[in-house]
Design a protein around this motif. Structure first.
Motif, PDB file in Angstrom:
ATOM      1  N   UNK A   1       0.830  -1.205   0.000  1.00 51.72           N
ATOM      2  CA  UNK A   1       0.000   0.000   0.000  1.00 51.72           C
ATOM      3  C   UNK A   1       0.864   1.254   0.000  1.00 51.72           C
ATOM      4  N   UNK A   2       1.932   1.230   0.789  1.00 55.34           N
ATOM      5  CA  UNK A   2       2.830   2.385   0.836  1.00 55.34           C
ATOM      6  C   UNK A   2       3.450   2.647  -0.536  1.00 55.34           C
ATOM      7  N   UNK A   3       3.869   1.576  -1.217  1.00 55.89           N
ATOM      8  CA  UNK A   3       4.434   1.713  -2.561  1.00 55.89           C
ATOM      9  C   UNK A   3       3.385   2.223  -3.536  1.00 55.89           C
ATOM     10  N   UNK A   4       2.175   1.727  -3.432  1.00 56.71           N
ATOM     11  CA  UNK A   4       1.116   2.171  -4.340  1.00 56.71           C
ATOM     12  C   UNK A   4       0.801   3.649  -4.130  1.00 56.71           C
ATOM     13  N   UNK A   5       0.841   4.122  -2.875  1.00 58.47           N
ATOM     14  CA  UNK A   5       0.574   5.533  -2.602  1.00 58.47           C
ATOM     15  C   UNK A   5       1.664   6.423  -3.210  1.00 58.47           C
ATOM     16  N   UNK A   6       2.926   6.026  -3.042  1.00 61.15           N
ATOM     17  CA  UNK A   6       4.029   6.815  -3.613  1.00 61.15           C
ATOM     18  C   UNK A   6       3.960   6.821  -5.144  1.00 61.15           C
ATOM     19  N   UNK A   7       3.640   5.670  -5.711  1.00 58.24           N
ATOM     20  CA  UNK A   7       3.542   5.585  -7.165  1.00 58.24           C
ATOM     21  C   UNK A   7       2.422   6.489  -7.678  1.00 58.24           C
ATOM     22  N   UNK A   8       1.309   6.484  -6.964  1.00 55.96           N
ATOM     23  CA  UNK A   8       0.168   7.319  -7.355  1.00 55.96           C
ATOM     24  C   UNK A   8       0.552   8.792  -7.308  1.00 55.96           C
ATOM     25  N   UNK A   9       1.289   9.217  -6.247  1.00 51.37           N
ATOM     26  CA  UNK A   9       1.684  10.620  -6.134  1.00 51.37           C
ATOM     27  C   UNK A   9       2.603  11.014  -7.293  1.00 51.37           C
ATOM     28  N   UNK A  10       3.558  10.156  -7.657  1.00 45.66           N
ATOM     29  CA  UNK A  10       4.486  10.475  -8.744  1.00 45.66           C
ATOM     30  C   UNK A  10       3.736  10.603 -10.065  1.00 45.66           C
ATOM     31  N   UNK A  11       2.861   9.597 -10.348  1.00 46.34           N
ATOM     32  CA  UNK A  11       2.136   9.597 -11.616  1.00 46.34           C
ATOM     33  C   UNK A  11       1.206  10.803 -11.693  1.00 46.34           C
ATOM     34  N   UNK A  12       0.590  11.158 -10.568  1.00 47.60           N
ATOM     35  CA  UNK A  12      -0.313  12.317 -10.588  1.00 47.60           C
ATOM     36  C   UNK A  12       0.450  13.613 -10.858  1.00 47.60           C
ATOM     37  N   UNK A  13       1.653  13.764 -10.252  1.00 51.72           N
ATOM     38  CA  UNK A  13       2.460  14.955 -10.497  1.00 51.72           C
ATOM     39  C   UNK A  13       2.858  15.043 -11.964  1.00 51.72           C
ATOM     40  N   UNK A  14       3.258  13.893 -12.538  1.00 53.41           N
ATOM     41  CA  UNK A  14       3.644  13.865 -13.944  1.00 53.41           C
ATOM     42  C   UNK A  14       2.450  14.158 -14.837  1.00 53.41           C
ATOM     43  N   UNK A  15       1.279  13.658 -14.421  1.00 54.66           N
ATOM     44  CA  UNK A  15       0.068  13.902 -15.214  1.00 54.66           C
ATOM     45  C   UNK A  15      -0.288  15.390 -15.174  1.00 54.66           C
ATOM     46  N   UNK A  16      -0.147  15.982 -13.989  1.00 56.21           N
ATOM     47  CA  UNK A  16      -0.443  17.402 -13.860  1.00 56.21           C
ATOM     48  C   UNK A  16       0.498  18.245 -14.723  1.00 56.21           C
TER      49      UNK A  16
END
Length: 328
Positions: A123-138
């Motif tokens: 879950x911790x890895x999935x949260x970090x991955x989500x934050x990175x992908x969201x920043x890149x998407x933004x």
């Protein structure tokens, strides 16, 4: 007429007069009315609730026994087998009850904890991955497809972490209250089955229900007897009474508590008895015409009378004669 002839005539006349007087007295005199009764006593028949083969007979006819004395034993191999089955069921139920009370083993608890920790790391890895992908998407670097994938992975890992945590808590807490109660109830049920079989086994040893004398042994050692079959008859010689069959036209002279003196031929002695029972209705009838014309049946009633004192050597079956005219 000669003097001798006159004497003969006088003697004959006197004899005739005396004969008439004697016959008249004999016809007028009242013949004593005797009633005859039979001594009886309470009889107990010892039997068992379970069928079986008589293994050993401990008593013999005529023997005096005390209350609680062993009379005979039964061989019941079927009950022994049922007892083993019931004890096995009890052991299994007790093991399940202990398992429900103790809970999971330490290895199971450790394995559940490891799975939860693994799910937390994922879950911790999935949260970090989500934050990175969201920043890149933004920033417009990655397409929306990548953000959707990261979002789905995060949600999946969140569900996995919750399931692993719930599994760990369930293993750690052990069985539910309902499961523990069900396991305890199974133990009580198994204990009841064992107690039932043990009760039947204890009844395979038959004891005397009363202090008395063995009158009859109906079955011998080695014979097969059924449930409730009377094997030994015991006489309670402390509870004796005499039964009379009294004509109904004699009942007015009898009531509860009436005292009467009876002669016991077997003992050659007189014994005082007290009436303790009068039958509520006639048991049978004997025909006795009280009139030449318009005769009717006179029925008989059973009367029971007990000795007012202890009578030595009196036994069931002895006759008792009572002079009815002497009853007050």
């Amino acid at each position: 007429m000669k003097k001798s002839s006159i004497i003969v005539i006088v003697v004959i006349a006197a004899a005739v007069v005396l004969g008439v007087i004697f016959v008249s007295w004999y016809l007028r005199r009242s013949t004593p009315l005797y009633i005859q009764g039979v001594v009886e006593c309470t009889t107990y028949k010892a039997s068992s609730k379970v069928p079986g083969r008589i293994e050993e007979m401990k008593v013999e006819e005529g023997q005096h026994v005390s209350k609680g004395e062993l009379l005979y034993t039964l061989s019941t191999p079927e009950l022994q087998a049922k007892l083993q089955q019931a004890e096995a069921v009890k052991s299994a139920a007790s093991a399940l009850d202990r398992q429900a009370m103790v809970g999971a083993r330490s290895q199971q608890k450790e394995a559940a904890l490891n799975l939860w920790q693994q799910a937390q790391a994922g879950l911790l890895l999935a949260e970090k991955t989500y934050e990175r992908v969201k920043n890149l998407y933004d920033q417009g670097v990655v397409p929306a497809q990548k953000l959707d994938e990261a979002t789905a992975n995060l949600q999946a890992m969140q569900a996995t972490e919750r399931a692993a945590k719930a599994q760990y808590e369930m293993v750690h807490d052990g069985a539910r209250v309902e499961e523990k109660e069900a396991a305890a109830a199974q133990v009580r049920q198994a204990e009841g089955a064992v107690s039932e079989v043990e009760s039947y086994l204890s009844d395979a040893m038959v004891y005397s229900p009363v202090t008395g004398e063995i009158s009859t042994i109906i079955a011998e050692a080695g014979e097969l007897v059924g449930s409730g079959y009377p094997v030994v008859a015991i006489l309670d010689l402390s509870d004796l009474w005499v039964t009379f069959n009294i004509r109904e036209d004699l009942l007015p002279k009898i009531k509860m508590g009436t005292l009467m003196t009876g002669y016991v031929p077997a003992l050659d002695k007189e014994v005082e008895f007290k009436v303790t029972y009068i039958a509520p209705q006639a048991d049978f009838a004997t025909w006795s015409a009280t009139r030449t014309q318009g005769s009717f049946d006179i029925r008989t009633f059973a009367i029971k009378a007990k000795p007012t004192t202890d009578v030595e050597n009196i036994r069931p079956g002895m006759s008792v004669l009572v002079n009815w005219n002497q009853i007050e």
